[in-house]
Write a protein that holds these residues in place. Structure first.
Motif, mmCIF file in Angstrom:
data_model
loop_
_atom_site.group_PDB
_atom_site.id
_atom_site.type_symbol
_atom_site.label_atom_id
_atom_site.label_comp_id
_atom_site.label_asym_id
_atom_site.label_seq_id
_atom_site.Cartn_x
_atom_site.Cartn_y
_atom_site.Cartn_z
ATOM 1 N N PRO A 4 0.841 -1.198 0.000
ATOM 2 C CA PRO A 4 0.000 0.000 0.000
ATOM 3 C C PRO A 4 0.877 1.249 0.000
ATOM 4 O O PRO A 4 2.027 1.217 0.410
ATOM 5 C CB PRO A 4 -0.789 -0.107 1.307
ATOM 6 C CG PRO A 4 0.050 -0.960 2.182
ATOM 7 C CD PRO A 4 0.777 -1.911 1.264
ATOM 8 N N GLY A 8 -1.840 8.588 2.665
ATOM 9 C CA GLY A 8 -2.980 8.870 1.806
ATOM 10 C C GLY A 8 -4.281 8.503 2.469
ATOM 11 O O GLY A 8 -4.312 8.033 3.606
ATOM 12 N N PRO A 9 -5.388 8.692 1.747
ATOM 13 C CA PRO A 9 -6.707 8.405 2.319
ATOM 14 C C PRO A 9 -6.953 6.903 2.373
ATOM 15 O O PRO A 9 -6.232 6.126 1.751
ATOM 16 C CB PRO A 9 -7.657 9.103 1.344
ATOM 17 C CG PRO A 9 -6.926 9.072 0.047
ATOM 18 C CD PRO A 9 -5.475 9.241 0.399
ATOM 19 N N SER A 11 -8.258 3.405 1.483
ATOM 20 C CA SER A 11 -8.572 2.793 0.206
ATOM 21 C C SER A 11 -9.159 1.411 0.486
ATOM 22 O O SER A 11 -8.673 0.688 1.343
ATOM 23 C CB SER A 11 -7.289 2.675 -0.624
ATOM 24 O OG SER A 11 -7.517 1.917 -1.771
ATOM 25 N N GLN A 13 -8.857 -1.157 -1.162
ATOM 26 C CA GLN A 13 -7.899 -2.191 -1.526
ATOM 27 C C GLN A 13 -6.829 -2.362 -0.453
ATOM 28 O O GLN A 13 -6.377 -3.468 -0.203
ATOM 29 C CB GLN A 13 -7.250 -1.829 -2.854
ATOM 30 C CG GLN A 13 -6.269 -2.868 -3.353
ATOM 31 C CD GLN A 13 -5.625 -2.438 -4.656
ATOM 32 O OE1 GLN A 13 -5.860 -1.344 -5.138
ATOM 33 N NE2 GLN A 13 -4.828 -3.314 -5.226
ATOM 34 N N TYR A 14 -6.419 -1.266 0.195
ATOM 35 C CA TYR A 14 -5.287 -1.331 1.114
ATOM 36 C C TYR A 14 -5.654 -1.128 2.575
ATOM 37 O O TYR A 14 -4.856 -1.360 3.461
ATOM 38 C CB TYR A 14 -4.240 -0.281 0.739
ATOM 39 C CG TYR A 14 -3.684 -0.465 -0.644
ATOM 40 C CD1 TYR A 14 -3.907 0.494 -1.616
ATOM 41 C CD2 TYR A 14 -2.949 -1.595 -0.974
ATOM 42 C CE1 TYR A 14 -3.412 0.340 -2.894
ATOM 43 C CE2 TYR A 14 -2.452 -1.760 -2.244
ATOM 44 C CZ TYR A 14 -2.683 -0.791 -3.202
ATOM 45 O OH TYR A 14 -2.195 -0.954 -4.462
ATOM 46 N N PRO A 17 -5.071 4.446 5.986
ATOM 47 C CA PRO A 17 -3.748 4.970 5.625
ATOM 48 C C PRO A 17 -2.799 4.954 6.816
ATOM 49 O O PRO A 17 -3.219 4.971 7.966
ATOM 50 C CB PRO A 17 -4.043 6.414 5.208
ATOM 51 C CG PRO A 17 -5.225 6.778 6.022
ATOM 52 C CD PRO A 17 -6.048 5.518 6.110
ATOM 53 N N ARG A 33 -10.644 13.853 2.892
ATOM 54 C CA ARG A 33 -10.489 13.203 1.598
ATOM 55 C C ARG A 33 -10.859 14.178 0.495
ATOM 56 O O ARG A 33 -11.877 14.868 0.570
ATOM 57 C CB ARG A 33 -11.360 11.970 1.534
ATOM 58 C CG ARG A 33 -11.133 11.169 0.306
ATOM 59 C CD ARG A 33 -11.908 9.894 0.353
ATOM 60 N NE ARG A 33 -11.615 9.175 -0.860
ATOM 61 C CZ ARG A 33 -11.614 7.882 -0.965
ATOM 62 N NH1 ARG A 33 -11.907 7.157 0.072
ATOM 63 N NH2 ARG A 33 -11.330 7.305 -2.104
ATOM 64 N N THR A 37 -10.370 11.802 -5.990
ATOM 65 C CA THR A 37 -8.951 11.430 -6.043
ATOM 66 C C THR A 37 -8.657 10.414 -4.957
ATOM 67 O O THR A 37 -9.495 10.120 -4.105
ATOM 68 C CB THR A 37 -8.046 12.666 -5.827
ATOM 69 O OG1 THR A 37 -8.203 13.131 -4.502
ATOM 70 C CG2 THR A 37 -8.370 13.775 -6.810
ATOM 71 N N ASP A 38 -7.454 9.889 -5.009
ATOM 72 C CA ASP A 38 -6.999 8.983 -3.960
ATOM 73 C C ASP A 38 -6.151 9.723 -2.928
ATOM 74 O O ASP A 38 -5.372 9.117 -2.204
ATOM 75 C CB ASP A 38 -6.153 7.855 -4.564
ATOM 76 C CG ASP A 38 -7.018 6.864 -5.321
ATOM 77 O OD1 ASP A 38 -8.224 6.777 -5.005
ATOM 78 O OD2 ASP A 38 -6.488 6.186 -6.216
ATOM 79 N N PHE A 39 -6.310 11.026 -2.852
ATOM 80 C CA PHE A 39 -5.479 11.829 -1.957
ATOM 81 C C PHE A 39 -6.325 12.441 -0.847
ATOM 82 O O PHE A 39 -7.548 12.504 -0.945
ATOM 83 C CB PHE A 39 -4.775 12.946 -2.735
ATOM 84 C CG PHE A 39 -3.837 12.429 -3.780
ATOM 85 C CD1 PHE A 39 -2.595 11.945 -3.429
ATOM 86 C CD2 PHE A 39 -4.206 12.411 -5.112
ATOM 87 C CE1 PHE A 39 -1.732 11.454 -4.385
ATOM 88 C CE2 PHE A 39 -3.358 11.929 -6.076
ATOM 89 C CZ PHE A 39 -2.110 11.440 -5.716
#
Length: 156
Positions: A4, A8-9, A11, A13-14, A17, A33, A37-39
């Motif tokens: 991962p 970051g925010p 997710s 999948q992971y 953070p 968030r 985006t994924d940020f």
């Protein structure tokens, strides 16, 4: 399996953070968030710190009081001979310099503490320490002047 991202925010999948280790004076308040985006945007909270000027002024004020007691001792002990007033005068100069520096540092620290209340700035604390610096500096200067005057009056 892929690793991962370190920051970051969250997710799906992971998982949640990882948060950066806290550095001196900053604490993580929240992570917002960014939509689409994924940020994320990290909001930091500034931890209040004690003013270094206030601490330095208090140390100088205590030093001025200690030197002022030396002035008093030399002024009274050497009042019968000529060296008492001379030595007391030299230490009076030192006590007045330290006391004046303590008063100046304490006043500047109180102004620094008062102005640091604005949001988004480092918040300084230690108003009582700054006030103690002003008081100790003034008392040290006063005691040294009284000791010098006593040494001069008792010499005659």
């Amino acid at each position: 399996m892929t690793q991962p991202p370190p920051y970051g925010p969250p997710s799906p999948q992971y998982g949640p953070p990882m948060v950066a280790p806290p550095s001196a004076g900053w604490e993580l308040d929240r992570v917002d968030r960014l939509a689409g985006t994924d940020f994320g945007l990290a909001q930091l909270r500034v931890v209040p710190i004690t003013s270094g000027l206030a601490i330095g002024g208090l140390i100088a004020g205590i030093g001025a009081i200690l030197v002022a007691f030396l002035v008093l001792c030399f002024g009274l002990a050497g009042s019968g001979s000529s060296w008492g007033a001379l030595v007391a005068g030299a230490f009076t100069l030192l006590a007045m310099l330290a006391g004046g520096g303590a008063v100046a540092a304490g006043l500047i620290a109180m102004r620094q503490i008062r102005r640091s209340a604005a949001p988004g700035r480092v918040h300084f604390t230690g108003r009582g320490v700054a006030m103690g610096a002003v008081i100790c500096g003034a008392v040290g200067g006063g005691i040294s002047l009284v000791g010098l005057l006593l040494g001069l009056l008792l010499r005659a």
